[in-house]
Scaffold this motif. Structure first.
Motif, PDB file in Angstrom:
ATOM      1  N   HIS A 208      -2.780   7.393  -3.665  1.00 36.78           N
ATOM      2  CA  HIS A 208      -3.201   6.109  -2.386  1.00 36.78           C
ATOM      3  C   HIS A 208      -2.957   4.938  -4.260  1.00 36.78           C
ATOM      4  CE1 HIS A 208      -5.261   2.894  -0.550  1.00 36.78           C
ATOM      5  NE2 HIS A 208      -4.067   2.999  -0.206  1.00 36.78           N
ATOM      6  N   LEU A 209      -2.155   3.921  -3.439  1.00 35.66           N
ATOM      7  CA  LEU A 209      -1.751   2.840  -4.559  1.00 35.66           C
ATOM      8  C   LEU A 209      -1.607   1.393  -4.046  1.00 35.66           C
ATOM      9  CD1 LEU A 209       0.765   4.489  -6.933  1.00 35.66           C
ATOM     10  CD2 LEU A 209      -1.450   3.983  -7.202  1.00 35.66           C
ATOM     11  N   GLU A 210      -2.731   0.990  -4.120  1.00 36.91           N
ATOM     12  CA  GLU A 210      -2.459  -0.442  -3.763  1.00 36.91           C
ATOM     13  C   GLU A 210      -2.665  -1.899  -4.611  1.00 36.91           C
ATOM     14  OE1 GLU A 210      -3.630  -2.437  -0.434  1.00 36.91           O
ATOM     15  OE2 GLU A 210      -4.112  -0.164   0.817  1.00 36.91           O
TER      16      GLU A 210
ATOM     17  N   SER B 260      -4.862   4.786 -11.970  1.00 32.13           N
ATOM     18  CA  SER B 260      -4.094   5.593 -10.787  1.00 32.13           C
ATOM     19  C   SER B 260      -2.755   5.696 -11.949  1.00 32.13           C
ATOM     20  CB  SER B 260      -3.820   5.477  -9.823  1.00 32.13           C
ATOM     21  OG  SER B 260      -4.543   6.259  -9.028  1.00 32.13           O
TER      22      SER B 260
ATOM     23  N   SER C  54       0.615  -1.294   0.158  1.00 33.46           N
ATOM     24  CA  SER C  54       0.010  -0.011   0.512  1.00 33.46           C
ATOM     25  C   SER C  54       0.832   0.695  -0.382  1.00 33.46           C
ATOM     26  CB  SER C  54      -1.035   0.436   0.727  1.00 33.46           C
ATOM     27  OG  SER C  54      -1.791   0.730   0.822  1.00 33.46           O
TER      28      SER C  54
ATOM     29  N   THR D 247      -6.747   2.007  -8.591  1.00 33.49           N
ATOM     30  CA  THR D 247      -5.115   1.660  -8.698  1.00 33.49           C
ATOM     31  C   THR D 247      -5.064   1.474 -10.323  1.00 33.49           C
ATOM     32  OG1 THR D 247      -4.392   0.881  -6.645  1.00 33.49           O
ATOM     33  CG2 THR D 247      -2.406   0.607  -7.672  1.00 33.49           C
TER      34      THR D 247
ATOM     35  N   ALA E 177      -2.152  -4.324 -11.192  1.00 31.13           N
ATOM     36  CA  ALA E 177      -3.453  -3.792  -9.799  1.00 31.13           C
ATOM     37  C   ALA E 177      -4.645  -4.595 -11.095  1.00 31.13           C
ATOM     38  CB  ALA E 177      -3.659  -1.929  -9.986  1.00 31.13           C
TER      39      ALA E 177
END
Length: 278
Positions: free
Chosen positions: A236-238, A268, A228, A265, A259
């Motif tokens: 925010h990136l997962e 993103s 994370s 994500t 992702a």
């Protein structure tokens, strides 16, 4: 005491006697967890043999003995593998001089693959985790790795000692613990590797969190994990990272960050790729 002895001692200390059907005699007990004689009892072996093994006075152990000890200590699959590695270490260590901090050992096929992965941050590391090559999106996700001296351009070293890497992880504690557990497994598979020994020594000396994780003797063999991130451009990136062995360069590993399709994500990452291209 040897690494095998340290590992066995740590694992028996983590087991409550009553959890394996033994009475919690001696209140308070002089040692936490199981005594050596209790491990020997559970493993159906002599106390003397187990003691000599833990003290490093036995250089080899049979598969049946190791399996019995693993069952007595309730080891996970990864821990069982690690126990066998420690007690029956590989005979071949990685040749000296195999490390190349400037990435010359990454062949053209691997570089072409990296460059073709325009929508996936990816980088290539050697067994100790030194970063040898990366693509544009990995640079956008992190920063220009060329800014970091080759001797310091290491995944786990930067996780603990590089503020930019440490600060971008929302779940740093979880990632750091898992990374150290994977590192411990890797140390066992490449015995005598000078670079790995230097890296462990530096981190033990310089970082209290690394000392805490390393002292826990956790072992992990996973090749995937969820990270994370907080990114300064896209937020925010997962991301799921995967460690992939390269057929063209079997001593090297590609780390890819992906992702789920249609996720925020994933959107993103496309924005991040456009930002990097511009």
């Amino acid at each position: 005491m040897s690494e095998l002895g340290d590992f066995l001692k740590a694992k028996r200390a983590a087991i409550a006697p009553e959890s394996v059907g033994l009475p919690a005699v001696g209140n308070p007990r002089r040692v936490s967890g199981l005594r050596r004689e209790e491990v020997a009892q559970l493993a159906a072996m002599s106390v003397d043999h187990y003691t000599r093994l833990e003290q490093g006075r036995v250089t080899t152990a049979s598969d049946s003995v190791l399996s019995a000890i693993a069952s007595a200590l309730r080891l996970s699959d990864a821990e069982r593998t690690y126990l066998h590695i420690l007690a029956q270490p590989p005979t071949r260590s990685r040749p000296a001089g195999n490390r190349d901090g400037d990435g010359q050992k990454v062949g053209p096929l691997v570089r072409e693959l990296l460059n073709a992965m325009r929508d996936v941050p990816a980088l290539v590391v050697d067994p100790p985790g030194d970063i040898l090559a990366w693509n544009a999106l990995a640079e956008a996700l992190y920063f220009d790795f060329a800014e970091v001296p080759p001797a310091e351009r290491n995944m786990i070293r930067m996780l603990f000692l590089e503020p930019r890497v440490r600060g971008m992880h929302r779940n740093w504690e979880e990632v750091a613990s898992a990374s150290v557990a994977r590192m411990r497994m890797k140390v066992g598979t490449i015995p005598g590797d000078r670079r790995m020994a230097e890296l462990v020594g530096e981190l033990l000396e310089r970082d209290a969190d690394f000392r805490r994780f390393w002292g826990g003797h956790r072992v992990l063999a996973t090749d995937s994990f969820r990270k994370s991130f907080d990114h300064p451009v896209v937020g925010h990136l997962e991301l799921d990272w995967q460690a992939l062995i390269l057929g063209a360069e079997p001593d090297l590993t590609m780390i890819a960050f992906t992702a789920p399709a249609g996720s925020a994500t994933a959107d993103s990452l496309r924005v991040l790729g456009s930002w990097a291209a511009s």
